[in-house]
Scaffold this motif. Sequence first.
Motif, PDB file in Angstrom:
ATOM      1  N   CYS A  31      -2.515  -1.557  -3.570  1.00 21.58           N
ATOM      2  CA  CYS A  31      -2.959  -2.417  -2.468  1.00 21.58           C
ATOM      3  C   CYS A  31      -3.925  -3.487  -2.946  1.00 21.58           C
ATOM      4  CB  CYS A  31      -3.621  -1.571  -1.392  1.00 21.58           C
ATOM      5  SG  CYS A  31      -5.159  -0.814  -1.968  1.00 21.58           S
ATOM      6  N   PRO A  62       0.831  -1.208   0.000  1.00 20.55           N
ATOM      7  CA  PRO A  62       0.000   0.000   0.000  1.00 20.55           C
ATOM      8  C   PRO A  62       0.868   1.262   0.000  1.00 20.55           C
ATOM      9  CG  PRO A  62      -0.803  -1.579   1.622  1.00 20.55           C
ATOM     10  CD  PRO A  62       0.487  -2.124   1.091  1.00 20.55           C
ATOM     11  N   PHE A  63       0.476   2.233  -0.815  1.00 19.40           N
ATOM     12  CA  PHE A  63       1.284   3.441  -0.975  1.00 19.40           C
ATOM     13  C   PHE A  63       0.535   4.685  -0.510  1.00 19.40           C
ATOM     14  CE2 PHE A  63       2.727   6.922  -3.878  1.00 19.40           C
ATOM     15  CZ  PHE A  63       4.030   7.024  -3.417  1.00 19.40           C
ATOM     16  N   CYS A  64      -0.761   4.779  -0.841  1.00 17.56           N
ATOM     17  CA  CYS A  64      -1.486   6.023  -0.539  1.00 17.56           C
ATOM     18  C   CYS A  64      -2.498   5.879   0.592  1.00 17.56           C
ATOM     19  CB  CYS A  64      -2.199   6.536  -1.786  1.00 17.56           C
ATOM     20  SG  CYS A  64      -3.682   5.590  -2.219  1.00 17.56           S
ATOM     21  N   MET A  65      -3.006   4.690   0.831  1.00 15.04           N
ATOM     22  CA  MET A  65      -4.008   4.404   1.862  1.00 15.04           C
ATOM     23  C   MET A  65      -5.266   5.262   1.719  1.00 15.04           C
ATOM     24  SD  MET A  65      -3.031   1.824   3.556  1.00 15.04           S
ATOM     25  CE  MET A  65      -4.018   1.754   5.040  1.00 15.04           C
ATOM     26  N   MET A  66      -5.539   5.718   0.504  1.00 15.79           N
ATOM     27  CA  MET A  66      -6.759   6.515   0.316  1.00 15.79           C
ATOM     28  C   MET A  66      -7.444   6.209  -1.005  1.00 15.79           C
ATOM     29  SD  MET A  66      -5.593  10.304  -0.860  1.00 15.79           S
ATOM     30  CE  MET A  66      -7.161  10.393  -1.712  1.00 15.79           C
ATOM     31  N   GLY A  67      -7.154   5.061  -1.573  1.00 16.13           N
ATOM     32  CA  GLY A  67      -7.905   4.652  -2.751  1.00 16.13           C
ATOM     33  C   GLY A  67      -7.400   5.202  -4.070  1.00 16.13           C
ATOM     34  N   ALA A  68      -6.203   5.808  -4.091  1.00 15.58           N
ATOM     35  CA  ALA A  68      -5.746   6.450  -5.324  1.00 15.58           C
ATOM     36  C   ALA A  68      -4.724   5.638  -6.111  1.00 15.58           C
ATOM     37  CB  ALA A  68      -5.172   7.834  -5.000  1.00 15.58           C
ATOM     38  N   CYS A  69      -3.853   4.870  -5.430  1.00 13.53           N
ATOM     39  CA  CYS A  69      -2.702   4.292  -6.143  1.00 13.53           C
ATOM     40  C   CYS A  69      -2.945   2.890  -6.686  1.00 13.53           C
ATOM     41  CB  CYS A  69      -1.477   4.275  -5.231  1.00 13.53           C
ATOM     42  SG  CYS A  69      -1.551   2.997  -3.953  1.00 13.53           S
ATOM     43  N   PHE A  70      -3.864   2.155  -6.108  1.00 15.14           N
ATOM     44  CA  PHE A  70      -4.201   0.785  -6.528  1.00 15.14           C
ATOM     45  C   PHE A  70      -3.053  -0.205  -6.356  1.00 15.14           C
ATOM     46  CE2 PHE A  70      -8.482   1.242  -8.439  1.00 15.14           C
ATOM     47  CZ  PHE A  70      -8.616   2.612  -8.310  1.00 15.14           C
ATOM     48  N   CYS A 105      -7.116  -1.025   0.969  1.00 16.73           N
ATOM     49  CA  CYS A 105      -7.124   0.118   1.894  1.00 16.73           C
ATOM     50  C   CYS A 105      -8.530   0.658   2.099  1.00 16.73           C
ATOM     51  CB  CYS A 105      -6.198   1.229   1.407  1.00 16.73           C
ATOM     52  SG  CYS A 105      -6.779   2.072  -0.075  1.00 16.73           S
ATOM     53  N   GLN A 154      -9.460  -3.041  -3.594  1.00 19.50           N
ATOM     54  CA  GLN A 154      -8.551  -2.072  -2.967  1.00 19.50           C
ATOM     55  C   GLN A 154      -8.551  -2.319  -1.459  1.00 19.50           C
ATOM     56  OE1 GLN A 154     -10.504   1.300  -5.223  1.00 19.50           O
ATOM     57  NE2 GLN A 154      -8.446   2.152  -5.001  1.00 19.50           N
TER      58      GLN A 154
HETATM   59  S1  FES Z   1      -3.103   2.000  -0.854  1.00 18.51           S
HETATM   60 FE1  FES Z   1      -3.402   3.269  -2.594  1.00 18.51          FE
HETATM   61  S2  FES Z   1      -5.289   2.545  -3.359  1.00 18.51           S
HETATM   62 FE2  FES Z   1      -5.067   1.418  -1.558  1.00 18.51          FE
END
Ligand code: FES
Lengths: 97, 463
Positions: free
Chosen positions: A63, A53-61, A76, A74
């Motif tokens: 996770c 996980p990189f962004c923990m807000m649903g943006a990077c995918f 996160c 996703q």
């Molecule tokens: S951690 Fe980035 S989308 Fe889930």
Amino acid sequence: MFRRLHEPEAAVTITVDGAPLVAGAGETVAAALLASGNPVCRQSPASGQPRAPFCMMGACFDCLVEIDGVPNRQSCLVEVRPGMAVRRQARPTPVGP
Amino acid sequence: MSAINSGEIDLAVVGAGPAGLAAATTAAELGLAVSVFDENATPGGQIYRGIEAVAAKRGADFAVLGDAYRAGESIVRDFRASKAAYAPNTGVWLVQKDRQLGIVRDGKAGMVAARRVLIATGAQERPVPIPGWTLPGVMLAGAAQGLLKSAGMVPAGPVVLAGNGPLLYQLAAQLVAAGVKIAALLETRSERAAALPHLPAALMAGNYLAKGLGLIAAVKRAGVPIRRGVTELRALGCERLEAVEVAAGGRTERIDAALLCLHQGVVANVQLSLAIPLKHEWSAAQRCWRPVVDQWGNSDVEGIAVAGDCAGIGGAEAAAHAGRIAAFEAARALGRIDAAARDTHAASDLAAWRRHLRARPFLDALYPPAQGLVVPADDVPVCRCEEVTAGQVRDAVRQGGTGPNQVKSFTRSGMGPCQGRMCALTVSEVIADALGKPVAEIGTYRIRPPIKPLTVGELAALE
Ligand code: FES
Ligand SMILES: Cc1cc2nc3c(=O)[nH]c(=O)nc-3n(C[C@H](O)[C@@H](O)[C@H](O)COP(=O)(O)OP(=O)(O)OC[C@H]3O[C@@H](n4cnc5c(N)ncnc54)[C@H](O)[C@@H]3O)c2cc1C
């Protein structure tokens, strides 16, 4: 990679690649993986490199995991539920010549 | 508060951050049938992530998270007490110009119609492309902060913070308060001289400056090693992060780390508004795209409004005011109140919203993203999904690619699951730099719905 400041009030047991993992109620699957010692969710389809996980807000995918048989969730954004079966995603086998 | 019913929706709100929550509460008070959709399990948005759980079960964490976080308690409580319906765990993957919304929850997709739509999807962190940023162990600062808010989790091994911006110092102060030892804070750039002319306006806007200085002082007091003027950053490791290499003031050093938290500020989350598409413009000050809206949040599409950080970064307080302003306008547009009543209701929110926005030019000028991170070197991957480097983007430009959509088809950048959320800004900046043109002229990827992944089964279930 992460640790809990407090013992979770209620424990939820999920499985990750078949092995049990105890998480806290209300935690996302990604959070549980980050606290588990092995944060890897998937291999990048392009090179096979491990991703976490990189962004923990649903943006990077990055996770994306398989949850209860459904791939590309996703992690996160999904909270742990008792008995949930999580699988890390391997790089798809290249097809063709 | 009630569950979403299939009855008629006057106002559909996308996003349960301060903007969406304040809008929903206010609109419900004015008698509108409101439904709020958010892909998270609980309300609060980015800033107030996990606030209900902290209030109910982890009260001690308020001391770590700070007063600005605690302010979210009343916004969420008022929302819960309102008549607005709330759909958590619900992603919005489509908004049509006729105000039909595509939603997905627990693997089930559906469509709902609304008389008006308010997009309140907030911000996302600006991507920070450095060598090694795809390694496990490298995260965005807001990600680490989100874990602290929502799960009471802190970094377990040596942690390095790098970049600039208020959120980075806030995270540092929160980690210090939680008893975490920070191995180093590496500051890429701060432009005091450029920011100075905007200081008087910022001082009038609220206690932004005092808050920021307080955070920095707390971090220094804790003895966190700080490096200023960082010119190069590299995440080193094989299967996961092992160390951070940093160049500052002509010196290069290697710092062992299990976690690197990167930050270069936040940018408007325009994924949904671009997919509609609403009309957008380039903000040179914030170096990001934003939808073109009037003071009420109205976009160029009738019945679709935008409020909060997804309309341009203004911060949480401005977002809540913008949400209320948009709610008064929704009530006017739907005939519940007339324009004069709207103006009276909205006057204090409009004044407060403008006052908060006056802090932005100072903050934008003080913490610009580092040029080397906006336009990275050839070997740096810019598209994480498809692993396309800045050099490949430049090659595509040399081969005649003049815009992001062409570069996308040449290189596959932006074609992965994140649909360009992590590379769109960088790709546009790299193309603009290569062609010597302003980013505003280069444009950005065309975004097509669904903006959230749907399986074939989910699409079929719509039939
Ligand atoms: S951690 Fe980035 S989308 Fe889930
Ligand atoms: C990771 C992160 C952490 C931040 N932390 C802080 C902080 O601690 N302090 C601070 O002052 N500012 C913080 N900010 C800045 C932030 O933008 C705040 O100013 C504030 O949260 C903005 O409020 P908002 O209501 O506009 O949006 P947000 O609070 O971001 O709320 C938007 C909501 O919309 C949801 N959403 C987005 N797209 C969709 C979709 N397609 N379908 C369904 N739901 C969707 C999001 O999940 C989110 O819950 C942070 C920003 C980020 C990106």
